[in-house]
Design an enzyme around this catalytic site. Structure first.
Site, PDB file in Angstrom:
ATOM      1  N   HIS B 112       0.827  -1.228   0.000  1.00 25.45           N
ATOM      2  CA  HIS B 112       0.000   0.000   0.000  1.00 25.45           C
ATOM      3  C   HIS B 112       0.854   1.268   0.000  1.00 25.45           C
ATOM      4  CE1 HIS B 112      -3.626  -2.294   0.315  1.00 25.45           C
ATOM      5  NE2 HIS B 112      -3.293  -2.810   1.498  1.00 25.45           N
ATOM      6  N   ASP B 240      -4.484 -13.023   2.780  1.00 21.71           N
ATOM      7  CA  ASP B 240      -5.724 -12.669   3.463  1.00 21.71           C
ATOM      8  C   ASP B 240      -6.975 -12.991   2.650  1.00 21.71           C
ATOM      9  OD1 ASP B 240      -4.770 -10.807   1.739  1.00 21.71           O
ATOM     10  OD2 ASP B 240      -4.830  -9.131   3.144  1.00 21.71           O
TER      11      ASP B 240
END
Lengths: 557, 438
Positions: B112, B240
């Site tokens: 990110h 995830d």
């Protein structure tokens, strides 16, 4: 007085140590057919004219376990494996007498699938049909929760001569190694126990009543009676004895290298601040990777009697040995012949040595002396390169915290100890190549026996405290107890030190030798949905491998 | 199942002494059970699995991928240097051919982190894949790289850094941005004017299971990679998407991850997110390692795995099939799209707001790109954060054409430094990084 005996493959060495000084030493050929004959010979040699009441202890280093494995004089072992999901059986070290049963404990020791007693009974029937009398039981993550292994053992107790359980042999994680370790322990159990019974009888017959200890792979000792349950701990105790011997004679507190150059191989060991380095996972024997804590050694195929040859104008030393040096009646040129030509040793027939080097020189287009120098130089270069790469490997060992990366200690050898036949000849050049002074310790020829005599009792212990489950587990002892939710890392360390102290005392340790250290000490918050539900605390304590008290503090052998 | 074993490098760095905060998902314990599983399964004993110690990245390495405000040192901790250093070690081992492929199991993550860094967002400070890719370009002269981001969250940082680079194919598959952080990653985000089509986003609906992931891999990702012909494939391997992950809604399994890595066959995998640290990570990592090493992963299964309850609906399957077809169509038409999008303009400009959720910082950015037929194009960035810092950055791309270079150098020389706290020149082509401040 301490009697130290090393029963090696070729020689049985023994020393009698009084007030930390070598009083007598002896070396006899080992009688492979009857080891007790060799023991009788060395004890008679050393204990004549001595007052038996002055003897405090006897320490024995034996190759019985190693040889049983190497020579495959082992019993057939039925293995019951609780493997759960993960590696497929094809990637595990299993043999035809292995049966996988249902059941699984996860990394936190929580039981995820139960044992089916009917399946265990079925497996047992198959072993009984094959007339298997020895059993090993190993579960994945059994060091996190030994219960399932114990359940299986309890179901089958009494139906076998002996049963080994994986969790009792090591607190470390590694399921494939736990399988191999348990298998080996059980496969040599009967032979080892027979031998121990003989030894105890022999000692009694000699009128010796003092404690007897056996040397382990980690260079530590344990009480002979205690050793009966854990024969696998005694594998590879020979090299360990030699390293401990060098350590005792060198009295070194610094980073150091020990070289033991024999006829066929050179063994290398490392010391960090005077403490011998251990194999991180466990030692390997005959291709079996085990969880047995052992000293880290590297063996390379270069020795005094290595075959020297020339291929495409390049010198080749070893790895094979065709026989003794040419100068000593052997079939081909060896580094020893080179050392004789260079006047570094006076063994053998110098004329024969010159002839061997002349042969090498002809192939290299050089004179006899130059050829000898080239052989000598190449021999030293190979050994020095092996030392350098071993040090590098140790220094590149992965670590798992930022602290260790930033503060990581680097091993920088300050001293070089050289033992073995060619020690005197290679020591000066090895010192130059490795950039640190070389020493040849006293009594090097009986280093093994001295090492055995002076080694202290060692053990390690792994604790796992889970404050969410409120459970403390010490797998090696098969021990679990309830703990309060407030249990801390300090509590775990205190309990670990306490229980380890009691354990090693039971193994025969003396109070003054207990140098207990914490080797791992971690604490993690366990969080569910952003709330801390408990702590996962992991502590490992050990008695450092080393010499008995009084020795390292300036005693002298 | 018999496979050919490959030599796999493992750079394992769990950073057992680093956390964002004691109960934060990105905390000390995160890789603890993975370590337990790796150790207990004896993976490090396999002759074809080699463990390496991570090196440390340098500030120069970071400056090749980022504009850190005010400088790299002040936005990172030692742990970020080791995490990026671990990725670099993985690359070194692969490119020096010491191993066939490598997996950097390191933390903290990085995908990110965008080109300009004012602080931490989505648990990331610096983009460890981008730092690694730029290191690879500098040291090994590799040009075409594909980054396949399989984290459940859109790899918006990586997308941002390579938005204008036609030599870096960024493919991100992730849970639909309308239902998950960071809320971006839609198919129409396709890259800057000179790199249109080389950013590919494949959002998947919540509750997608193994079937949907593997369908997307086979029918979109693999054919596109085949067209692009990268010299290196990197998997930004977030974990995830797992059915047990506490902060996402997907239904991927450990065995699914193993299959994906087996078929994708990345040269380098770098761990990203994944916070089901007890129920997923140990098994997912085990599956990925076995798959990369060419070992049998058929028995890898979570203790609570139940295939039937994880099956995706038929409706969802059909939606994925339609979406994948559209992705493929966009990829095939990427060249004609550029003409339509830029027309005759010489520059394009986009404005964006960036929120740093971890550090609570807001940034406004204006990015200007020179339309260019010969290179990725000069990029100019004006960025202002609510910390009070305003910076200007001139980015000269790899293989810059003379015109873009000349203009970039000219800009950097002329920018009035009084208006900004810092003015940066990142010359990716000449590996030159300069800063001016008032």
């Amino acid at each position: 007085m301490i009697l130290g005996i090393d029963v090696g493959g070729t020689h049985t060495d023994a020393v009698l140590i009084e007030n930390l000084v070598v009083k007598r030493k002896t070396k006899v050929p080992t009688d492979e057919k009857n080891l007790l004959n060799s023991l009788l010979a060395v004890t008679t040699n050393l204990l004549r004219d001595e007052q038996p009441e002055k003897l405090e202890r006897v320490v024995l280093s034996t190759t019985i376990s190693t040889n049983a494995i190497v020579q495959k004089k082992t019993d057939r072992v039925g293995m019951i494996l609780i493997s759960g999901p993960g590696l497929p059986p094809s990637l595990l070290p299993v043999h035809e007498d292995s049966i996988h049963i249902r059941g699984y404990s996860n990394h936190r020791g929580a039981e995820m699938a139960a044992i089916d007693p009917e399946e265990v009974a079925q497996a047992s029937r198959r072993f009984q049909e094959k007339e298997i009398r020895h059993l090993g039981v190993v579960g994945k993550f059994s060091t996190r929760n030994p219960k399932q292994e114990t359940v299986v053992r309890d179901l089958l107790d009494g139906s076998y001569r002996h049963i080994s359980m994986g969790h009792r042999l090591s607190g470390h994680l590694n399921f494939p190694r736990r399988i191999a370790t348990t298998y080996l322990n059980e496969s040599i159990w009967r032979r080892y126990n027979t031998f121990i019974t003989q030894i105890q009888g022999f000692v009694r017959d000699q009128g010796i009543t003092v404690p007897i200890y056996i040397l382990k792979a980690d260079g530590g000792t344990f009480d002979i009676e205690h050793s009966r349950e854990f024969p696998v701990q005694t594998i590879l105790s020979g090299p360990a004895a030699s390293i401990m011997g060098i350590l005792s004679m060198a009295r070194c507190r610094r980073d150091a290298v020990a070289l033991d150059m024999g006829g066929t191989t050179t063994d290398i060991a490392l010391f960090a601040d005077g403490v011998p380095l251990l194999e991180p996972f466990g030692v390997t024997i005959e291709g079996h990777k085990t969880l047995i804590r052992g000293l880290k050694t590297k063996s390379i195929g270069v020795g005094g009697d290595s075959l020297v040859s020339v291929t495409d104008g390049r010198l080749q030393i070893g790895p094979v040995r065709e026989g003794p040096a040419y100068a000593c009646g052997g079939p081909c040129p060896t580094p020893t012949d080179a050392m004789i030509v260079l006047g570094m040793t006076d063994i053998g027939d110098a004329l024969l040595a010159r002839r061997a080097m002349e042969d090498i020189g002809r192939q290299l287009n050089m004179g006899i002396e130059d050829a000898a120098r080239a052989v000598y130089e190449e021999t030293c270069r190979i050994v020095s390169a092996a030392v350098t790469s071993m040090v590098e490997e140790v220094n590149n060992k992965p670590v798992y915290t930022i602290h260790e990366i930033l503060e990581g200690k680097k091993l920088i050898p300050k001293t070089l100890f050289v033992v073995g036949g060619p020690a005197g000849a290679i020591a000066p050049r090895m010192a130059e190549l490795l950039g640190c002074p070389a020493q040849i310790p006293e009594h090097a020829e009986v280093a093994n026996a001295i090492g055995a005599a002076l080694a202290r009792t060692t053990a390690e212990m792994t604790l796992l405290a889970d404050t969410e489950q409120q459970l403390l587990t010490i797998a090696e002892d098969g021990y679990q107890e309830a703990i309060p939710a407030r249990f801390t890392r300090a509590d775990a360390i205190r309990i670990g030190q306490d229980r380890l102290r009691k354990k090693v005392m039971a193994m025969g340790a003396r109070e003054e030798d207990l140098e207990i250290e914490v080797i791992e000490d971690m604490e993690f918050n366990m969080v569910k949905q952003f709330y801390t539900t408990g702590k996962n605390i992991r502590v490992k304590v050990q008695v450092k491998p080393g010499l008995i008290a009084g020795f390292t503090e300036g005693g002298k052998a | 199942m018999t496979k050919k074993p490959r030599k796999t490098g493992l750079i394992f760095f769990p950073a057992f002494d680093w956390a964002i905060s004691p109960t934060h998902p990105e905390r000390e314990e995160r890789l603890l059970y993975t370590q337990d599983q790796v150790f207990e399964e004896g993976l490090l004993d396999f002759e074809n699995i080699l463990e390496f110690k991570p090196g440390m990245a340098t500030v120069e390495d970071i400056n090749r991928a980022h504009i850190c405000v005010p400088d790299a040192r002040s936005v990172i901790t030692e742990s970020h240097l080791i995490s990026a250093g671990g990725a670099i070690t993985a690359a070194d081992k692969v490119l020096r051919k010491e191993v066939d492929n490598a997996f950097a199991l390191v933390r903290p993550p990085g995908h990110h982190a965008m080109l300009v860094v004012h602080g931490a967002r989505g648990f990331c400070n610096i983009n460890i894949e981008a730092v690694m890719v730029e290191y690879i370009r500098k040291h090994y002269g590799i040009r075409k790289v594909a980054i396949v981001d399989t984290d459940c969250h859109h790899g918006d940082g990586t997308q941002d850094i390579y938005w204008n680079d036609p030599d870096t194919l960024c493919i991100s598959i992730h849970q639909d941005g309308r239902t998950l952080y960071p809320g971006t990653g839609f198919p129409e985000e396709m890259g800057g004017p000179n790199a249109l089509g080389y950013t590919i986003n494949i959002p998947l609906p919540p509750r997608t299971s193994d079937e949907g992931f593997l369908y997307t891999l086979e029918n979109a990702i693999l054919p596109i990679l085949d067209d692009f012909q990268p010299e290196l494939i990197i998997n930004s391997a977030g974990q995830d998407n797992h059915y047990s992950d506490p902060i996402t809604n997907m239904r991927f399994s450990a065995r699914g991850y193993a299959l994906l890595n087996d078929r994708l066959s990345p040269d380098i995998a770098v761990l990203e997110g994944g916070y089901s640290i007890e129920k997923a990570l140990p098994y997912v990592n085990m599956g990925i390692i076995l798959a990369m090493a060419g070992l049998d992963y058929d028995s890898v299964r979570e203790p609570d795995f139940h295939a039937e309850s994880l099956r995706q609906s038929d409706e969802l399957t059909r939606k994925i099939e339609r979406d994948v077809a559209e992705i493929h169509r966009l990829w095939k038409s990427r060249h004609s799209l550029k003409k339509k999008m830029v027309g005759d303009s010489r520059y394009t400009r986009r404005r964006k707001g960036i929120y740093y959720d971890t550090d609570g910082i807001s940034e406004h950015q204006e990015e200007t790109v020179r339309i260019c037929e010969d290179c990725g194009g000069l990029v100019l960035i004006d960025s202002q954060a609510d910390t009070g810092k305003r910076i200007y950055a001139v980015i000269i791309p790899h293989h810059a054409c003379p015109a873009c270079r000349l203009e970039g150098e000219d800009f950097f020389g002329k920018i009035p430094v009084q208006q900004y706290s810092h003015v940066y020149l990142q010359d990716r082509d000449k590996d030159n990084f300069q800063v001016k401040s008032r």
